[in-house]
Design a protein around this motif. Sequence first.
Motif, PDB file in Angstrom:
ATOM      1  N   ILE A 197       5.948  -0.712  -7.813  1.00  0.00           N
ATOM      2  CA  ILE A 197       5.118   0.261  -8.523  1.00  0.00           C
ATOM      3  C   ILE A 197       4.171   0.893  -7.520  1.00  0.00           C
ATOM      4  N   THR A 198       4.129   2.211  -7.507  1.00  0.00           N
ATOM      5  CA  THR A 198       3.153   2.935  -6.694  1.00  0.00           C
ATOM      6  C   THR A 198       1.982   3.307  -7.590  1.00  0.00           C
ATOM      7  N   THR A 200       1.268   6.331 -12.574  1.00  0.00           N
ATOM      8  CA  THR A 200       1.380   4.870 -12.640  1.00  0.00           C
ATOM      9  C   THR A 200       1.808   4.425 -14.030  1.00  0.00           C
ATOM     10  N   THR A 201       1.198   4.999 -15.051  1.00  0.00           N
ATOM     11  CA  THR A 201       1.552   4.654 -16.433  1.00  0.00           C
ATOM     12  C   THR A 201       3.015   4.944 -16.713  1.00  0.00           C
ATOM     13  N   SER A 236       0.868  -1.178   0.000  1.00  0.00           N
ATOM     14  CA  SER A 236       0.000   0.000   0.000  1.00  0.00           C
ATOM     15  C   SER A 236       0.902   1.225   0.000  1.00  0.00           C
ATOM     16  N   VAL A 237       0.337   2.371  -0.367  1.00  0.00           N
ATOM     17  CA  VAL A 237       1.101   3.601  -0.160  1.00  0.00           C
ATOM     18  C   VAL A 237       1.376   3.770   1.324  1.00  0.00           C
ATOM     19  N   TRP A 268       2.417   8.827  -3.483  1.00  0.00           N
ATOM     20  CA  TRP A 268       3.868   9.017  -3.631  1.00  0.00           C
ATOM     21  C   TRP A 268       4.276  10.405  -3.171  1.00  0.00           C
ATOM     22  N   ALA A 269       3.510  11.409  -3.564  1.00  0.00           N
ATOM     23  CA  ALA A 269       3.829  12.783  -3.181  1.00  0.00           C
ATOM     24  C   ALA A 269       3.779  12.955  -1.665  1.00  0.00           C
ATOM     25  N   LEU A 270       2.772  12.332  -1.032  1.00  0.00           N
ATOM     26  CA  LEU A 270       2.649  12.443   0.415  1.00  0.00           C
ATOM     27  C   LEU A 270       3.793  11.723   1.119  1.00  0.00           C
ATOM     28  N   ALA A 271       4.222  10.587   0.557  1.00  0.00           N
ATOM     29  CA  ALA A 271       5.358   9.863   1.131  1.00  0.00           C
ATOM     30  C   ALA A 271       6.631  10.697   1.059  1.00  0.00           C
TER      31      ALA A 271
END
Length: 358
Positions: free
Chosen positions: A238-239, A307-308, A147-148, A245-248
């Motif tokens: 893969i996220t 993601t793409t 998960s993220v 991702w930005a929050l991480a």
Amino acid sequence: MRPTLKPVSAQTIVITGATSGLGLATARLAAGRGAKLLLTARNEQALRALCEELHARGGVAAYEPADVADEAQMRAVAAKADSLYGGFDTWINNAGVGIYGKLEETPLEDQRRLFETNYWGVVNGSLVAAEHLKARAGGGAIINVGSVLSDFAIPIQGAYSASKHAVKGFTNALRMELSRDAPQIVVTLIKPGALDTPYREHARNYLGAPTKNPPPVYAAPIAAEAILYAAATPTREITVGGAGWALAVLGLVAPALTEPMLAWAIPLLSRGGEESAAVGGDALYKAGRGLRERVPYFAVRQTSLFTTAQMKPQTTAAVLFAAGAAVAMTFAAYDALRLHRVRRDTRKKVRAEIKAKG
């Protein structure tokens, strides 16, 4: 040497948690692309109905009821794949459960049960899969659904966040060990953001009010595409969805800002949605209602460029290079124009001075 994986159409794939949400979306997508499937979950009736559905569409699928928390049952799943198909090429550890509630108000028994499924289920599936793939010519792939929240934790879903952190740690360690002992086996971590799956309906809820996944919410097929990409293409992780991702990244760079923000925002953003199951009516200890892939959410994102981009690294690199080159050329042109103006102004000034002295 970089390992190689078969196209999905030539693979036999094992999917845990196959009767609901992301597992169901992945099973349908993989069957549609020609993969042979062995599906497992606790709900035997739903498994049977899903296989009948896939058969009616021309797919090849069989099932073996199992609880991922039980190692012996995971071995039975692998044995059935051997007997039916001669083995498997990809094993997808997708089964998971959730809990909404403050950590202090969530019984430790429930937190342990959540870890039995979310963490030990991944461990059991991964180790059984690795044992079989080591003996299989050409190796294969082990895909773990994290998960993220594998990268940052949120309140209200603290136990779930902790289990996904554990999944990430286990997956990374297993990848390193296998890269040395069995380099033909690829280990991938998939980290979805919030998805429009029945997760909230299956999660145990100690908040006493309806819940929902905090936005933005992404369509389950986006994550299913990422899983099947990893099944055919050696990939580390893969996220799914750029927001997580930005929050991480923000949490890594500025935790003193991020954590108070999440502490205030997540409880508010988690309110609402449809009525959750009463405690005891969820899927923590027993099989949940199956064959529901997606549930209604407002403004579900049907695509994710982030993601793409991860699934098309060469194209993404080319685009970034072209964009960088365009920016560089723009600055170079600007500098050339500025230098031209400076030289022109200097010549004008010199001529004016000569004329004045004239």
